[in-house]
Design a protein around this motif. Sequence first.
Motif, short mmCIF file in Angstrom:
data_model
loop_
_atom_site.label_atom_id
_atom_site.label_comp_id
_atom_site.label_asym_id
_atom_site.label_seq_id
_atom_site.Cartn_x
_atom_site.Cartn_y
_atom_site.Cartn_z
N THR A 165 5.54 2.15 -3.24
CA THR A 165 5.63 2.13 -1.96
C THR A 165 4.22 2.15 -1.24
O THR A 165 3.47 3.09 -1.82
CB THR A 165 6.46 3.38 -1.25
OG1 THR A 165 7.75 3.23 -1.79
CG2 THR A 165 6.39 3.43 0.33
N ALA B 40 10.75 -4.59 2.58
CA ALA B 40 11.51 -3.33 2.04
C ALA B 40 12.42 -4.22 0.87
O ALA B 40 13.37 -4.89 1.38
CB ALA B 40 12.32 -2.73 3.16
N TYR C 214 14.09 -0.20 -1.74
CA TYR C 214 15.36 -0.20 -1.00
C TYR C 214 16.51 -0.34 -1.96
O TYR C 214 16.37 -0.60 -3.03
CB TYR C 214 15.01 -1.42 0.03
CG TYR C 214 16.06 -1.43 1.30
CD1 TYR C 214 16.41 -0.32 2.00
CD2 TYR C 214 16.48 -2.46 1.61
CE1 TYR C 214 17.34 -0.34 2.95
CE2 TYR C 214 17.46 -2.53 3.00
CZ TYR C 214 17.73 -1.32 3.32
OH TYR C 214 18.41 -1.50 4.47
#
Length: 339
Positions: free
Chosen positions: A211, A148, A232
């Motif tokens: 992602t 992340a 993130y």
Amino acid sequence: MLRAAIIGLGDVSPVHKYAIDASDNGELVAVCDVNEALKTKYPDVPFYTDVETMLEKEDLDVVHICLPHYLHYPITKLCVEKGVHVFQEKPLALDYEEGLKTLALAEESSKKIGVCFQNRYNETFLELKRLLADENVGAVKAVKGLVAWHRPETYYTTKPWRGQMEFAGGGSIINQAIHTLDLMQVLGGEIDRCKASLSNITDYDIEVEDTAVANFTFKNGARGFYMSTNAYVENSSVELQVITEKEKFTIKDNCLYRSNSSGEKELHLQDTPMQGTKFYYGPSHSALIQRFYNAIEADTDDYVTVQDALPAMLMIDAMKLSSKEKRTIEMEEIINVES
């Protein structure tokens, strides 16, 4: 001393310079970048804007390729054909097919091509491999990899190739989290099939995914779960976990934790921090580059070879195809097509 050059003076080049300077048997004697404004980045080293000119004028033993992904294969080919060893930043290539071309280069030449999967040499990862091999912890049942991180929109707008599939080959899966994919297959073994979903959860104007989530099934029956994102708010620590028949091992925050069947958790080992660079890159560039230099001098294969780096490219291709066609992909489908 091995005479080394860096081609590409972007964000990761200082990490390579640090490792070259710290090595026992390497010396940085030249750098190359098409951007003349970067001439002052390493003012004490001869600067070139053309790779062929540098190769002609400098007596080089090894080059470090720190270029955009689409240039890895052609520049590696040029350097190997000029009789120079190559140390490539990840990824190996744009895709598995191009990776096979790089493998052919390595097999046809006496020059070595190393790939920068430095996290294989983190102390915590080496110890995890030892524990799985040498201690009675049972077979691996599952492997998990979580990444992340944060990349602002300017990351793509300042260097547009990063957001274009033609030039990058992907987003988070190939540019940030490929290291985690590599470690997962080292721990789990050969992969049989993959089901994945790639998406964009930022509002950036890019072609590549930011992602990804995937399930992998290894040929030994173990399962793999993977997730990566650039959406993130910071570059959080990568998490790598292995569950065996008897224990659970987790690497996070550069620490290796060990949990038994009763759930008791203990800190087993911590990586020695690397100074002078971004911690989330991993602390082992210097260890890997030193190993590659030693392999050049001793003429061994004790480094991350092209063959070693190919499985990660196969995983990336399988993830992209699975997401596009919304189905499980057998790895043999890709291998058979490209071979």
